[in-house]
Design a protein around this motif. Structure first.
Motif, PDB file in Angstrom:
ATOM      1  N   LYS A  10       0.826  -1.207   0.000  1.00  0.00           N
ATOM      2  CA  LYS A  10       0.000   0.000   0.000  1.00  0.00           C
ATOM      3  C   LYS A  10       0.861   1.258   0.000  1.00  0.00           C
ATOM      4  O   LYS A  10       0.543   2.247  -0.667  1.00  0.00           O
ATOM      5  CB  LYS A  10      -0.928   0.000   1.225  1.00  0.00           C
ATOM      6  N   PHE A  11       1.939   1.221   0.760  1.00  0.00           N
ATOM      7  CA  PHE A  11       2.838   2.378   0.813  1.00  0.00           C
ATOM      8  C   PHE A  11       3.446   2.655  -0.557  1.00  0.00           C
ATOM      9  O   PHE A  11       3.508   3.810  -1.012  1.00  0.00           O
ATOM     10  CB  PHE A  11       3.939   2.126   1.839  1.00  0.00           C
ATOM     11  N   VAL A  12       3.896   1.592  -1.227  1.00  0.00           N
ATOM     12  CA  VAL A  12       4.476   1.749  -2.574  1.00  0.00           C
ATOM     13  C   VAL A  12       3.446   2.288  -3.544  1.00  0.00           C
ATOM     14  O   VAL A  12       3.720   3.182  -4.353  1.00  0.00           O
ATOM     15  CB  VAL A  12       5.039   0.403  -3.072  1.00  0.00           C
ATOM     16  N   LEU A  13       2.224   1.758  -3.462  1.00  0.00           N
ATOM     17  CA  LEU A  13       1.154   2.233  -4.348  1.00  0.00           C
ATOM     18  C   LEU A  13       0.831   3.703  -4.085  1.00  0.00           C
ATOM     19  O   LEU A  13       0.578   4.476  -5.011  1.00  0.00           O
ATOM     20  CB  LEU A  13      -0.098   1.378  -4.151  1.00  0.00           C
ATOM     21  N   GLY A  14       0.831   4.100  -2.809  1.00  0.00           N
ATOM     22  CA  GLY A  14       0.588   5.497  -2.467  1.00  0.00           C
ATOM     23  C   GLY A  14       1.651   6.416  -3.036  1.00  0.00           C
ATOM     24  O   GLY A  14       1.348   7.492  -3.559  1.00  0.00           O
ATOM     25  N   MET A  15       2.921   5.986  -2.954  1.00  0.00           N
ATOM     26  CA  MET A  15       4.018   6.781  -3.508  1.00  0.00           C
ATOM     27  C   MET A  15       3.893   6.883  -5.026  1.00  0.00           C
ATOM     28  O   MET A  15       4.118   7.950  -5.606  1.00  0.00           O
ATOM     29  CB  MET A  15       5.355   6.148  -3.135  1.00  0.00           C
ATOM     30  N   LEU A  44      -5.038  13.448  -0.188  1.00  0.00           N
ATOM     31  CA  LEU A  44      -4.197  12.315  -0.580  1.00  0.00           C
ATOM     32  C   LEU A  44      -3.441  11.770   0.630  1.00  0.00           C
ATOM     33  O   LEU A  44      -3.339  10.554   0.814  1.00  0.00           O
ATOM     34  CB  LEU A  44      -3.212  12.737  -1.669  1.00  0.00           C
ATOM     35  N   GLY A  45      -2.931  12.679   1.470  1.00  0.00           N
ATOM     36  CA  GLY A  45      -2.250  12.243   2.690  1.00  0.00           C
ATOM     37  C   GLY A  45      -3.191  11.497   3.621  1.00  0.00           C
ATOM     38  O   GLY A  45      -2.815  10.492   4.242  1.00  0.00           O
ATOM     39  N   GLY A  46      -4.439  11.979   3.719  1.00  0.00           N
ATOM     40  CA  GLY A  46      -5.427  11.322   4.563  1.00  0.00           C
ATOM     41  C   GLY A  46      -5.790   9.950   4.042  1.00  0.00           C
ATOM     42  O   GLY A  46      -5.963   8.994   4.818  1.00  0.00           O
ATOM     43  N   ILE A  47      -5.910   9.842   2.701  1.00  0.00           N
ATOM     44  CA  ILE A  47      -6.244   8.549   2.102  1.00  0.00           C
ATOM     45  C   ILE A  47      -5.138   7.525   2.383  1.00  0.00           C
ATOM     46  O   ILE A  47      -5.394   6.408   2.844  1.00  0.00           O
ATOM     47  CB  ILE A  47      -6.453   8.697   0.579  1.00  0.00           C
ATOM     48  N   ILE A  48      -3.901   7.941   2.108  1.00  0.00           N
ATOM     49  CA  ILE A  48      -2.778   7.020   2.299  1.00  0.00           C
ATOM     50  C   ILE A  48      -2.591   6.689   3.776  1.00  0.00           C
ATOM     51  O   ILE A  48      -2.442   5.523   4.158  1.00  0.00           O
ATOM     52  CB  ILE A  48      -1.488   7.621   1.710  1.00  0.00           C
ATOM     53  N   GLY A  49      -2.603   7.721   4.615  1.00  0.00           N
ATOM     54  CA  GLY A  49      -2.376   7.498   6.042  1.00  0.00           C
ATOM     55  C   GLY A  49      -3.496   6.744   6.727  1.00  0.00           C
ATOM     56  O   GLY A  49      -3.255   5.945   7.640  1.00  0.00           O
ATOM     57  N   GLY A  50      -4.738   6.978   6.264  1.00  0.00           N
ATOM     58  CA  GLY A  50      -5.873   6.345   6.916  1.00  0.00           C
ATOM     59  C   GLY A  50      -6.114   4.918   6.485  1.00  0.00           C
ATOM     60  O   GLY A  50      -6.703   4.122   7.218  1.00  0.00           O
ATOM     61  N   ILE A  51      -5.665   4.574   5.277  1.00  0.00           N
ATOM     62  CA  ILE A  51      -5.952   3.248   4.735  1.00  0.00           C
ATOM     63  C   ILE A  51      -4.766   2.298   4.841  1.00  0.00           C
ATOM     64  O   ILE A  51      -4.930   1.089   4.962  1.00  0.00           O
ATOM     65  CB  ILE A  51      -6.406   3.367   3.260  1.00  0.00           C
ATOM     66  N   ILE A  52      -3.572   2.862   4.818  1.00  0.00           N
ATOM     67  CA  ILE A  52      -2.374   2.035   4.716  1.00  0.00           C
ATOM     68  C   ILE A  52      -2.232   1.048   5.869  1.00  0.00           C
ATOM     69  O   ILE A  52      -1.708  -0.053   5.704  1.00  0.00           O
ATOM     70  CB  ILE A  52      -1.126   2.950   4.598  1.00  0.00           C
ATOM     71  N   VAL A  59      -5.867  -4.421  -1.096  1.00  0.00           N
ATOM     72  CA  VAL A  59      -5.018  -3.651  -2.018  1.00  0.00           C
ATOM     73  C   VAL A  59      -5.851  -3.148  -3.194  1.00  0.00           C
ATOM     74  O   VAL A  59      -5.690  -2.012  -3.641  1.00  0.00           O
ATOM     75  CB  VAL A  59      -3.848  -4.522  -2.525  1.00  0.00           C
ATOM     76  N   LEU A  60      -6.767  -3.986  -3.698  1.00  0.00           N
ATOM     77  CA  LEU A  60      -7.607  -3.591  -4.828  1.00  0.00           C
ATOM     78  C   LEU A  60      -8.491  -2.402  -4.452  1.00  0.00           C
ATOM     79  O   LEU A  60      -8.632  -1.449  -5.233  1.00  0.00           O
ATOM     80  CB  LEU A  60      -8.477  -4.763  -5.278  1.00  0.00           C
ATOM     81  N   GLU A  61      -9.071  -2.444  -3.269  1.00  0.00           N
ATOM     82  CA  GLU A  61      -9.901  -1.324  -2.810  1.00  0.00           C
ATOM     83  C   GLU A  61      -9.061  -0.059  -2.648  1.00  0.00           C
ATOM     84  O   GLU A  61      -9.513   1.053  -2.972  1.00  0.00           O
ATOM     85  CB  GLU A  61     -10.568  -1.686  -1.478  1.00  0.00           C
ATOM     86  N   PHE A  62      -7.860  -0.226  -2.155  1.00  0.00           N
ATOM     87  CA  PHE A  62      -6.941   0.912  -1.991  1.00  0.00           C
ATOM     88  C   PHE A  62      -6.614   1.538  -3.340  1.00  0.00           C
ATOM     89  O   PHE A  62      -6.618   2.758  -3.501  1.00  0.00           O
ATOM     90  CB  PHE A  62      -5.671   0.426  -1.295  1.00  0.00           C
ATOM     91  N   ILE A  63      -6.343   0.675  -4.335  1.00  0.00           N
ATOM     92  CA  ILE A  63      -6.044   1.165  -5.685  1.00  0.00           C
ATOM     93  C   ILE A  63      -7.230   1.931  -6.257  1.00  0.00           C
ATOM     94  O   ILE A  63      -7.074   2.994  -6.868  1.00  0.00           O
ATOM     95  CB  ILE A  63      -5.673  -0.012  -6.617  1.00  0.00           C
ATOM     96  N   MET A  64      -8.440   1.406  -6.054  1.00  0.00           N
ATOM     97  CA  MET A  64      -9.639   2.063  -6.576  1.00  0.00           C
ATOM     98  C   MET A  64      -9.828   3.447  -5.950  1.00  0.00           C
ATOM     99  O   MET A  64     -10.171   4.417  -6.641  1.00  0.00           O
ATOM    100  CB  MET A  64     -10.872   1.196  -6.317  1.00  0.00           C
ATOM    101  N   VAL A  65      -9.599   3.559  -4.637  1.00  0.00           N
ATOM    102  CA  VAL A  65      -9.730   4.856  -3.965  1.00  0.00           C
ATOM    103  C   VAL A  65      -8.720   5.852  -4.528  1.00  0.00           C
ATOM    104  O   VAL A  65      -9.047   7.012  -4.805  1.00  0.00           O
ATOM    105  CB  VAL A  65      -9.536   4.700  -2.442  1.00  0.00           C
TER     106      VAL A  65
END
Length: 212
Positions: A10-15, A44-52, A59-65
């Motif tokens: 998730k961290f890599v995908l966020g970056m 974007l910071g909230g999405i990554i920080g809140g979901i990671i 991971v699929l849901e994270f990618i969709m968001v």
């Protein structure tokens, strides 16, 4: 998949999403110049920080968001770049706080600028008297741009994004007809074709939009 592996993915995908937004949408989120740039960073910071760290979100849901948010940001930026009314609604408009040596108190209060803050900003420009200011403009990013009552000290563009700056035009003692003549002499159809126009040493230097 263990918890740490999921967090790393998730961290890599966020970056990667952040890099994608920077390259597709410009460098605005690295040095925000408007409120929407700040909001883009916060969300974007909230999405990554809140979901990671939430193992319940795949991971699929994270990618969709991430894709949905990137699409929203892209649509908003496209609308801003191609419609002046949308740009004004989202980014707002610069506010004139000082005009012809007089402080527009109502505008200052509306912008939340106290007298102490205003004078502090003027001192930062090396100005200690309001009377020496031709125009003081509060930009969308909170920066105060000063135009002094001296043609030799004009440091503000005459044309910005296809729009003529009236204060600068008055300061250099020219009218709109003169500006249009300079644009036509340079081979351009109208002021809408000009990305940036600078008045330097009595001459108007024009930088046009690229031809489509």
């Amino acid at each position: 998949m263990d918890t740490y592996s999921l967090i790393i993915i998730k961290f890599v995908l966020g970056m990667l999403c952040l890099i994608l937004q920077i390259n597709l949408l410009g460098k605005g989120n690295l040095a925000p110049t408007s409120a929407i740039d700040q909001v883009q960073n916060y969300v974007l910071g909230g999405i990554i920080g809140g979901i990671i760290y939430n193992s319940d979100i795949s991971v699929l849901e994270f990618i969709m968001v991430l894709l949905i948010w990137t699409l929203i940001v892209f649509i908003v930026k496209f609308a801003k770049d191609h419609n002046i009314w949308v740009r004004r609604i989202i980014d707002g408009r610069p506010q004139i706080l000082i005009q012809n040596g007089k402080v527009l108190v109502e505008n200052c209060m509306r912008a939340g600028i106290s007298a102490n803050d205003l004078m502090f900003r003027l001192r930062g420009h090396g100005i200690y008297e309001v009377a020496k200011v031709k125009s003081g403009i509060l930009e969308q990013n909170g920066q105060l741009v000063i135009i002094e009552n001296d043609e030799a000290n004009v440091r503000f563009p005459l044309i910005n994004d296809g729009q003529i700056n009236i204060d600068v035009m008055e300061l250099i003692h020219h009218d709109e007809q003169w500006v249009f003549e300079q644009i036509h002499k340079a081979g351009y159809g109208s002021v809408d074709d000009i990305y940036l126009g600078e008045y330097i040493n009595g001459k108007l230097t024009l930088i046009p939009y690229p031809k489509v």
